[in-house]
Design an enzyme around this catalytic site. Structure first.
Site, short mmCIF file in Angstrom:
data_model
loop_
_atom_site.label_atom_id
_atom_site.label_comp_id
_atom_site.label_asym_id
_atom_site.label_seq_id
_atom_site.Cartn_x
_atom_site.Cartn_y
_atom_site.Cartn_z
N ASP A 1 -9.33 0.26 7.66
CA ASP A 1 -9.76 1.44 8.41
C ASP A 1 -10.35 1.03 9.76
O ASP A 1 -11.18 0.11 9.82
CB ASP A 1 -10.84 2.20 7.62
CG ASP A 1 -10.26 2.90 6.41
OD1 ASP A 1 -9.07 3.24 6.43
OD2 ASP A 1 -11.01 3.12 5.44
N ARG B 1 0.83 -1.20 0.00
CA ARG B 1 0.00 0.00 0.00
C ARG B 1 0.87 1.26 0.00
O ARG B 1 1.78 1.40 0.81
CB ARG B 1 -0.90 -0.01 1.23
CG ARG B 1 -1.63 1.28 1.50
CD ARG B 1 -2.74 1.54 0.50
NE ARG B 1 -3.29 2.86 0.70
CZ ARG B 1 -4.19 3.16 1.62
NH1 ARG B 1 -4.68 2.21 2.39
NH2 ARG B 1 -4.62 4.40 1.75
N ARG C 1 -6.06 1.37 -4.21
CA ARG C 1 -5.23 0.74 -3.20
C ARG C 1 -5.41 -0.77 -3.19
O ARG C 1 -6.50 -1.29 -3.35
CB ARG C 1 -5.49 1.34 -1.82
CG ARG C 1 -6.88 1.24 -1.25
CD ARG C 1 -7.81 2.40 -1.63
NE ARG C 1 -7.25 3.73 -1.60
CZ ARG C 1 -7.22 4.52 -0.54
NH1 ARG C 1 -7.72 4.13 0.59
NH2 ARG C 1 -6.73 5.71 -0.62
N ASP D 1 -6.70 -1.51 1.97
CA ASP D 1 -6.97 -0.40 2.89
C ASP D 1 -7.65 -0.99 4.12
O ASP D 1 -8.62 -1.73 4.00
CB ASP D 1 -7.91 0.59 2.19
CG ASP D 1 -8.26 1.79 3.05
OD1 ASP D 1 -7.39 2.25 3.81
OD2 ASP D 1 -9.40 2.27 2.94
N1 PH2 Z 1 -12.21 3.80 0.05
C1 PH2 Z 1 -11.85 5.04 -0.09
C2 PH2 Z 1 -12.42 5.94 -1.07
N2 PH2 Z 1 -13.49 5.38 -1.81
N3 PH2 Z 1 -14.94 3.63 -2.36
C3 PH2 Z 1 -15.35 2.36 -2.16
N4 PH2 Z 1 -16.38 1.90 -2.87
N5 PH2 Z 1 -14.75 1.53 -1.26
C4 PH2 Z 1 -13.69 1.97 -0.51
O1 PH2 Z 1 -13.16 1.20 0.32
C5 PH2 Z 1 -13.24 3.29 -0.68
C6 PH2 Z 1 -13.90 4.09 -1.63
C7 PH2 Z 1 -10.80 5.61 0.76
O2 PH2 Z 1 -10.26 4.71 1.61
MG MG Z 2 -10.65 3.79 3.51
MG MG Z 3 -7.59 3.96 5.15
#
Ligand code: PH2
Ligand code: MG
Ligand code: MG
Length: 165
Positions: free
Chosen positions: A100, A86, A95, A98
């Site tokens: 979170d 990443r 990415r 990710d």
């Molecule tokens: N993550 C983001 C920005 N946009 N869109 C979707 N559909 N799924 C994501 O995990 C995502 C995003 C920033 O981390």
């Molecule tokens: Mg995210």
């Molecule tokens: Mg993140």
């Protein structure tokens, strides 16, 4: 691992073998010392929200129990992301993986680089739909509404679809 508060981690990938990234990200999370994987959602294919034009994501949510504090846990999430190649230089760019920190029980944290509940959680179907599989009745610590109520408000089956097995 002690502690009964549910902690929820969002997983996303829109680069490379997305399913493999998410599955090995989950395995890395489960293998992190001080972390126990309690449950995981199914996988969702989702339209990208924000950022430059980019391909669709796969998203999922994991529930864990952990002895780690929010800051320590975040450092572990970043370490797993780094192992998955990443890059963190361009905001909202595609990415490989990710991770979170969405919710840390009912705790509220607001520090540079770490805000919990995740500040965009309540407006993101790609987070709320998988979260709802695991904890529909959990109240958002700041908004008071349950995750199911929040999900119903943003639900859009054209943007968030359960991935066939
Ligand atoms: N993550 C983001 C920005 N946009 N869109 C979707 N559909 N799924 C994501 O995990 C995502 C995003 C920033 O981390
Ligand atoms: Mg995210
Ligand atoms: Mg993140």
């Amino acid at each position: 691992v002690s502690g009964r508060r549910p902690v929820f981690i969002g997983l996303g990938s829109n680069l490379g073998d997305r399913r493999a990234e998410l599955e090995s990200g989950l395995a890395d999370l489960a293998g992190t010392p001080g972390v126990r994987l309690v449950a995981r959602s199914r996988l969702y294919e989702t339209e990208p929200e924000g950022g430059p034009p980019q391909g669709p994501y796969l998203n999922a949510v994991a529930e864990i129990e952990t002895e780690l504090g929010p800051r320590e846990l975040l450092a572990c999430l970043h370490a797993i992301e780094a192992r998955h190649g990443r890059r963190r230089d361009v905001r909202f760019s595609p990415r490989s993986l990710d991770l979170d920190l969405l919710l840390y029980g009912t705790e509220r944290v607001s520090e540079p680089g770490l805000v919990v509940p995740h500040p965009r959680l309540h407006e993101r179907g790609f987070v709320l739909e998988p979260l709802c599989e695991l904890a529909p009745d959990f109240p958002h610590p700041e908004l008071g509404e349950t995750l199911a109520q929040l999900a119903a408000r943003v639900r859009d089956p054209r943007r968030v679809r359960l991935l066939p097995e």
